[in-house]
Motif scaffolding. Structure first.
Motif, PDB file in Angstrom:
ATOM      1  N   LEU A 149      76.175  66.223  -7.927  1.00  0.00           N
ATOM      2  CA  LEU A 149      76.433  65.060  -7.711  1.00  0.00           C
ATOM      3  C   LEU A 149      76.080  64.658  -8.592  1.00  0.00           C
ATOM      4  O   LEU A 149      75.572  63.386  -8.890  1.00  0.00           O
ATOM      5  N   LYS A 150      74.847  65.165  -9.483  1.00  0.00           N
ATOM      6  CA  LYS A 150      74.055  63.804 -10.351  1.00  0.00           C
ATOM      7  C   LYS A 150      74.801  63.577 -11.655  1.00  0.00           C
ATOM      8  O   LYS A 150      74.746  62.835 -12.010  1.00  0.00           O
ATOM      9  N   GLU A 181      70.301  68.322  -4.213  1.00  0.00           N
ATOM     10  CA  GLU A 181      71.389  68.269  -4.917  1.00  0.00           C
ATOM     11  C   GLU A 181      72.536  69.019  -4.386  1.00  0.00           C
ATOM     12  O   GLU A 181      72.686  70.447  -4.052  1.00  0.00           O
ATOM     13  N   VAL A 182      74.077  68.115  -4.271  1.00  0.00           N
ATOM     14  CA  VAL A 182      75.111  69.334  -3.886  1.00  0.00           C
ATOM     15  C   VAL A 182      76.116  68.809  -4.306  1.00  0.00           C
ATOM     16  O   VAL A 182      75.982  67.892  -5.833  1.00  0.00           O
ATOM     17  N   GLU A 183      77.727  69.205  -4.424  1.00  0.00           N
ATOM     18  CA  GLU A 183      79.245  69.537  -5.031  1.00  0.00           C
ATOM     19  C   GLU A 183      79.855  68.286  -4.650  1.00  0.00           C
ATOM     20  O   GLU A 183      79.763  68.208  -3.475  1.00  0.00           O
ATOM     21  N   ILE A 184      80.426  67.407  -4.770  1.00  0.00           N
ATOM     22  CA  ILE A 184      81.003  66.664  -4.583  1.00  0.00           C
ATOM     23  C   ILE A 184      83.054  66.588  -5.557  1.00  0.00           C
ATOM     24  O   ILE A 184      82.670  66.832  -6.368  1.00  0.00           O
ATOM     25  N   GLU A 224      69.042  73.978  -8.437  1.00  0.00           N
ATOM     26  CA  GLU A 224      69.181  73.492  -9.261  1.00  0.00           C
ATOM     27  C   GLU A 224      67.794  72.920 -10.175  1.00  0.00           C
ATOM     28  O   GLU A 224      67.008  73.400  -9.322  1.00  0.00           O
ATOM     29  N   LYS A 225      67.820  73.558 -11.283  1.00  0.00           N
ATOM     30  CA  LYS A 225      66.224  72.903 -12.198  1.00  0.00           C
ATOM     31  C   LYS A 225      66.364  71.436 -12.510  1.00  0.00           C
ATOM     32  O   LYS A 225      65.174  71.433 -12.354  1.00  0.00           O
ATOM     33  N   ASP A 226      67.571  70.734 -12.926  1.00  0.00           N
ATOM     34  CA  ASP A 226      66.704  69.177 -13.795  1.00  0.00           C
ATOM     35  C   ASP A 226      66.348  68.193 -11.995  1.00  0.00           C
ATOM     36  O   ASP A 226      66.873  68.288 -11.250  1.00  0.00           O
ATOM     37  N   PRO A 227      65.635  67.871 -12.618  1.00  0.00           N
ATOM     38  CA  PRO A 227      65.465  66.308 -11.214  1.00  0.00           C
ATOM     39  C   PRO A 227      66.714  65.739 -11.274  1.00  0.00           C
ATOM     40  O   PRO A 227      67.391  65.842 -11.433  1.00  0.00           O
ATOM     41  N   LEU A 228      65.958  65.600  -9.616  1.00  0.00           N
ATOM     42  CA  LEU A 228      67.340  64.847  -8.709  1.00  0.00           C
ATOM     43  C   LEU A 228      67.403  63.304  -9.097  1.00  0.00           C
ATOM     44  O   LEU A 228      65.964  62.484  -9.216  1.00  0.00           O
TER      45      LEU A 228
END
Length: 372
Positions: free
Chosen positions: A226-227, A259-262, A365-369
């Motif tokens: 999603l990011k 964080e999700v997948e889309i 997930e390591k990167d900031p949301l």
């Protein structure tokens, strides 16, 4: 892979060995049963010979019914199927009686009856029916049952594979419908800026390069983060802002707690339609509002845009509904019943709300949301 799938694959790779193994197991069970009922009086060699000969007639009936009678029955050739069943049954029963009288009984030390001629064997229908038919047919029907079950599983597997391939093909076609449309609109924007030698032309090209990188190289799979999609939308909004300057108001808020997948390009399609039909020249102060939220259970995305008076009169409905129809097909293929796509329209505002349940969460997930 499930146990039935393993059996199907083994049978497909080793067709004849699997048949041989089936009848060997059946022979061992039959010999064990015969020795139990005979009290172990007969030798193992005799049991193997007698049961082996008898099983050969059951094999004859089994393969005859499975590969000759049933195919004719499926083709609705009922008379041929019935005639074949009678012939195969009669031949198997008569051959079983011949094996017993002429081979097995002499091996067991029983003298053949003087009256038991071949003519009497072939014409003694009651004995063939009540002594041999039901036992032989029982074994044959067990084999036929397993074969039909195998055929059904293979058909189901092929059907699922064809449906999957069809869904993937339709999904690719739907994506191909989206991408050229988006590129056409964006290139028109850049072309308009280049005509007036706007300093925004270079940033527009850079923004388009980022968008193309995402579409061409990061959307091959069924899902993306999603990011990445939020970054794509942000780039697209900035690109469109360069075109409309201060005339258009765009509000984009996101609240991503997980964080999700889309599915790729779904959100971009909705945003693109909002810009295409919500920022027309017949509006004094067009506005587009975009809100996005995601947690481990539900994903919610809303896009609202103002409707121009002339556009509403000309179309008598929202002109982007054809694109939304294609988008709904894409969502059906990916999410089935786990989504809802609601459309709300009044005289001045058009709103699309996409809600997805049971969304795929991204772990570690390591990167900031992105939160905005």
């Amino acid at each position: 892979m499930s146990f039935p799938d393993n059996l199907l694959n083994f049978h497909k790779r080793h067709r004849w060995p699997s048949h041989i193994l089936y009848w060997l197991v059946y022979l061992l069970v039959s010999v064990s049963s015969s020795k139990y009922y005979n009290g172990g009086q007969a030798s193992s060699l005799f049991e193997f010979i007698s049961d082996g000969l008898y099983i050969s007639t059951e094999m004859m009936a089994a393969y005859g019914i499975a590969y000759l009678v049933i195919p004719q029955f499926i083709k609705k050739r009922y008379l041929i199927a019935a005639f074949g069943f009678v012939v195969i049954s009669y031949a198997a029963c008569a051959l079983a009686r011949i094996f017993i009288v002429k081979i097995c009984e002499p091996l067991a030390g029983i003298r053949p009856k003087a009256s038991e001629t071949y003519h009497e064997i072939f014409t003694d229908i009651p004995k063939l029916l009540f002594v041999y038919f039901f036992q032989i047919m029982a074994a044959a029907f067990v084999f036929v049952f397993f074969k039909l079950l195998k055929d059904k599983l293979e058909i189901q597997k092929k059907t699922l594979l064809l449906e999957k391939e069809k869904a993937e093909t339709e999904l690719k076609l739907l994506k191909n419908q989206l991408n050229p449309h988006f590129l056409f609109n964006t290139l028109n924007n850049i072309y308009s800026l280049s005509l007036i030698s706007s300093p925004a032309t270079s940033p527009s090209i850079a923004g388009l390069a980022d968008i193309l990188d995402h579409i061409l190289y990061r959307c091959d799979g069924q899902f993306v983060s999603l990011k990445a999609e939020v970054r794509l939308i942000s780039n697209y909004i900035e690109l469109e802002k360069l075109r409309y300057d201060e005339r258009l108001t765009v509000n984009f808020k996101s609240d991503i707690r997980q964080e999700v997948e889309i599915a790729p390009l779904i959100l971009l399609s909705l945003v693109e339609n909002a810009f295409k039909h919500g920022a027309s020249n017949d509006m004094d102060k067009p506005q587009i509002d975009i809100t996005l939220s995601a947690n481990e259970n539900v994903f919610d995305f809303r896009v609202s845009n103002t409707i121009g008076f002339e556009s509403a009169i000309r179309n008598n409905s929202y002109p982007g509904k054809i694109g939304l129809s294609n988008l709904r097909k894409q969502l059906d293929l990916i999410y089935g019943k786990d989504y809802s796509l609601d459309i709300i329209q009044d005289e001045k505002l058009f709103t699309v709300r996409l809600t997805i349940h049971h969304i795929n969460a991204v772990k570690n997930e390591k990167d900031p949301l992105p939160v905005g």
